[in-house]
Design an enzyme around this catalytic site. Structure first.
Site, PDB file in Angstrom:
ATOM      1  N   CYS A 380      25.293  32.778  45.816  1.00  0.00           N
ATOM      2  CA  CYS A 380      24.931  31.448  45.330  1.00  0.00           C
ATOM      3  C   CYS A 380      24.604  30.520  46.506  1.00  0.00           C
ATOM      4  O   CYS A 380      23.575  30.688  47.162  1.00  0.00           O
ATOM      5  CB  CYS A 380      26.027  30.901  44.422  1.00  0.00           C
ATOM      6  SG  CYS A 380      25.504  29.527  43.371  1.00  0.00           S
ATOM      7  N   HIS A 514      26.411  35.241  40.506  1.00  0.00           N
ATOM      8  CA  HIS A 514      27.801  35.534  40.882  1.00  0.00           C
ATOM      9  C   HIS A 514      28.191  36.935  40.404  1.00  0.00           C
ATOM     10  O   HIS A 514      28.795  37.091  39.336  1.00  0.00           O
ATOM     11  CB  HIS A 514      28.737  34.487  40.272  1.00  0.00           C
ATOM     12  CG  HIS A 514      28.638  33.146  40.904  1.00  0.00           C
ATOM     13  ND1 HIS A 514      29.395  32.783  41.999  1.00  0.00           N
ATOM     14  CD2 HIS A 514      27.850  32.080  40.615  1.00  0.00           C
ATOM     15  CE1 HIS A 514      29.085  31.549  42.360  1.00  0.00           C
ATOM     16  NE2 HIS A 514      28.151  31.098  41.540  1.00  0.00           N
ATOM     17  N   GLU A 516      30.518  38.798  41.340  1.00  0.00           N
ATOM     18  CA  GLU A 516      31.964  39.023  41.281  1.00  0.00           C
ATOM     19  C   GLU A 516      32.517  38.863  39.870  1.00  0.00           C
ATOM     20  O   GLU A 516      33.575  39.417  39.536  1.00  0.00           O
ATOM     21  CB  GLU A 516      32.698  38.073  42.236  1.00  0.00           C
ATOM     22  CG  GLU A 516      32.686  36.600  41.848  1.00  0.00           C
ATOM     23  CD  GLU A 516      31.499  35.819  42.384  1.00  0.00           C
ATOM     24  OE1 GLU A 516      31.594  34.585  42.485  1.00  0.00           O
ATOM     25  OE2 GLU A 516      30.477  36.455  42.702  1.00  0.00           O
TER      26      GLU A 516
END
Length: 542
Positions: A380, A514, A516
């Protein structure tokens, strides 16, 4: 019929209700049941999207674009079931919806009250979209006795009457502290907490007792006697070496057996726990280790990067190595000897964030990774800093910056004002509301066929979750690509950069999304698995 499990907490906060609920869900899944987990947050914010990470930890984003509590990340990581907007609600959202209905005249002039209007809304949330589910687990934030939590406690008390007491199980999580001066555990806080809960009409079926020391049989019997539960339903919860061992610990303590017994289920199939035993074996028997430097601005609050931390662990599990994370405050890198701090690292990760603070330190970290050929991963804002670093230090655009930090003559990154979503064209204006106004949720991207990113994913078509207001300006693409920073992933319409990379670097990838948020211990995200693999290769060079 769907059964409901309500988890409450007592004595102190941060006892691990979310982790316990996620572990219970995983154990029920291991027996073949279909489970969903939800979180009730009593605070008055509409969602955690505008709350500081130092107050609330990370904001977890769902595929359908909800900004939610970080516990939903635990739920997904332990169950593999994608969370939805309907899985997290706050008092603020409930009151907002009720007041909007009242303003529209939907209550026909009647008095709007906590009971029944607020409690009915809470119960409706608990019972929404439950078709095909065997169990719905609902965690109540905060602790029993909190004023803001009382409507939720009343609502879950009423649920037993609405769906039948046999279809509801109450689990209460408490603290059994060890008093060093006395040399013993104290059960009185648990007794008082359960008395408070019973005073509002809820009798727990199972008690989960968090403690730093094993719970003696005598203390277990004492808690059972004073709290009116079976001795076997007093579950000890000790600290674990890894959160991914918690399901195995709770099963050994009999948590899933006691919950099923509370529902009168005595013939449930035995759980298949090979997924969790394999993960435990990888944790305890690593074949090496690597050190990853995370250069961020919220390093004083590790929960601000909860999903990131876990995704790095998952990357280690995929490669059978232990990942040591070094948290590095980006502000300390400004004007400092960056090399001295970063040379011991086998990989450098610059995560997402908001605002200008620490940005120059992040840019310096990107430059170090590029010039020293250390594996780099930008997420990001980290990707945006990589683009600004290339513009300033390679393309000669000295004024390169982002409009997020103020007016600039060279907006390498700018405010996105329009984009397409499943709901159609979305528009935003500078100076508008902050809450819920970002590019949120899952969006598709197309990767170049010969790109490093495509080889990592094993596909050119991906879908990842976003949470941001600013985008890399594609007008600078040609100038940046001339310096070796390739735009290897774009939105399907070709307007929004999603992935940048350096093919001539050992491993240098930046992503606007993102990743994750989608990583799981039993299904590590390919970008994190690839990043850790590159870090392993780097460790062999130093």
């Amino acid at each position: 019929m769907t059964r409901f499990i309500f988890i409450t907490g007592g004595v102190v906060s941060s006892l691990g209700k979310g982790l316990m609920g996620a572990s219970l869900a995983a154990l029920l899944q291991a027996r073949g049941y279909k489970v969903r987990i939800r979180k009730f947050d009593p605070y008055l914010n509409v969602d955690p999207g505008t709350m500081s990470p130092y107050q609330h930890g990370e904001v977890y984003v769902t595929d359908d674009g909800a900004e939610t509590d970080l516990d939903l990340g635990h739920y997904e990581r332990f169950t593999g079931v994608a969370a939805r907007k309907t899985d997290n609600i706050t008092s603020g959202r409930i009151y907002q919806d009720i007041i909007a209905r009242e303003r529209r005249g939907e209550f026909l002039g009647g008095t709007v009250q906590v009971i029944p209007h607020v409690t009915d809304a809470i119960k409706a949330f608990a019972r929404a979209e439950v078709d095909g589910l065997d169990f719905v687990i609902c965690e109540i934030g905060g602790t029993v006795g909190d004023i803001e939590g009382l409507p939720f406690m009343e609502a879950i008390r009423q649920m037993a009457a609405d769906v039948g007491r046999a279809n509801v199980c109450y689990i209460h999580v408490t603290l059994v502290p060890f008093i060093a001066a006395a040399g013993e555990l104290k059960t009185k806080p648990t007794q008082h907490s359960v008395a408070e809960l019973r005073g509002i009409g809820i009798q727990p079926d199972v008690l989960v007792c968090r403690s730093e020391h094993p719970l003696p049989d005598g203390d277990r019997a004492k808690i059972a006697l004073f709290c009116n539960v079976r001795k076997e339903a007093v579950i000890a919860a000790l600290d674990a070496a890894s959160i991914y061992e918690v399901p195995l610990q709770y099963h050994a303590e009999g948590l899933d057996d006691e919950v099923l017994r509370a529902f009168g289920i005595t013939d449930a199939p035995a759980p298949v726990l090979t997924r969790w035993t394999d993960i435990s074996a990888r944790i305890h028997n690593p074949e090496g280790e690597v050190t990853i430097g995370v250069v961020g601005k919220y390093t004083g609050m590790k929960d601000a990067y909860k999903s990131l931390t876990e995704a790095l662990v998952h990357g280690g599990l995929a490669n059978r190595v232990k990942v040591n994370i070094k948290w590095l405050d980006a502000e300390e890198f400004e004007g400092a000897d960056v090399a001295a701090r970063l040379e011991p690292m086998h990989g450098i990760l610059v995560p997402g964030g908001f605002g200008e603070r620490g940005s120059e330190g992040k840019i310096a970290s990107v430059r170090f990774a590029r010039e020293r050929r250390v594996p780099f991963f930008g997420i990001c804002l980290g990707m945006q800093m990589a683009c600004i670093e290339a513009a300033r230090n390679q393309a000669g655009i000295k004024a390169a910056s982002t409009t997020e930090f103020g007016e600039t003559s060279e907006p390498i990154v700018g405010l996105i004002t329009e984009w397409m979503s499943d709901e159609g064209l979305q528009t935003r204006e500078a100076g508008g509301d902050l809450g819920g106004t970002m590019r949120l949720g899952a969006f598709p991207a197309e990767l170049a066929h010969n790109s490093v990113a495509a080889s990592v994913y094993g596909s050119t078509q991906i879908e990842e979750r976003h949470r941001h207001r600013y985008e890399v300006n594609a007008a600078y693409r040609e100038r940046l690509e001339a310096e070796g920073l390739i735009f290897s992933g774009m939105s399907p319409d070709g307007l929004l950069p999603e992935v940048v990379e350096r093919p001539d670097h050992p491993w240098f990838i930046g992503v606007q999304f993102h990743p994750e948020l989608k990583s799981k211990p039993f299904d590590p995200h390919p970008l994190f698995a690839g990043f850790i693999a590159a870090a392993i290769n780097q460790s062999r060079l130093v």
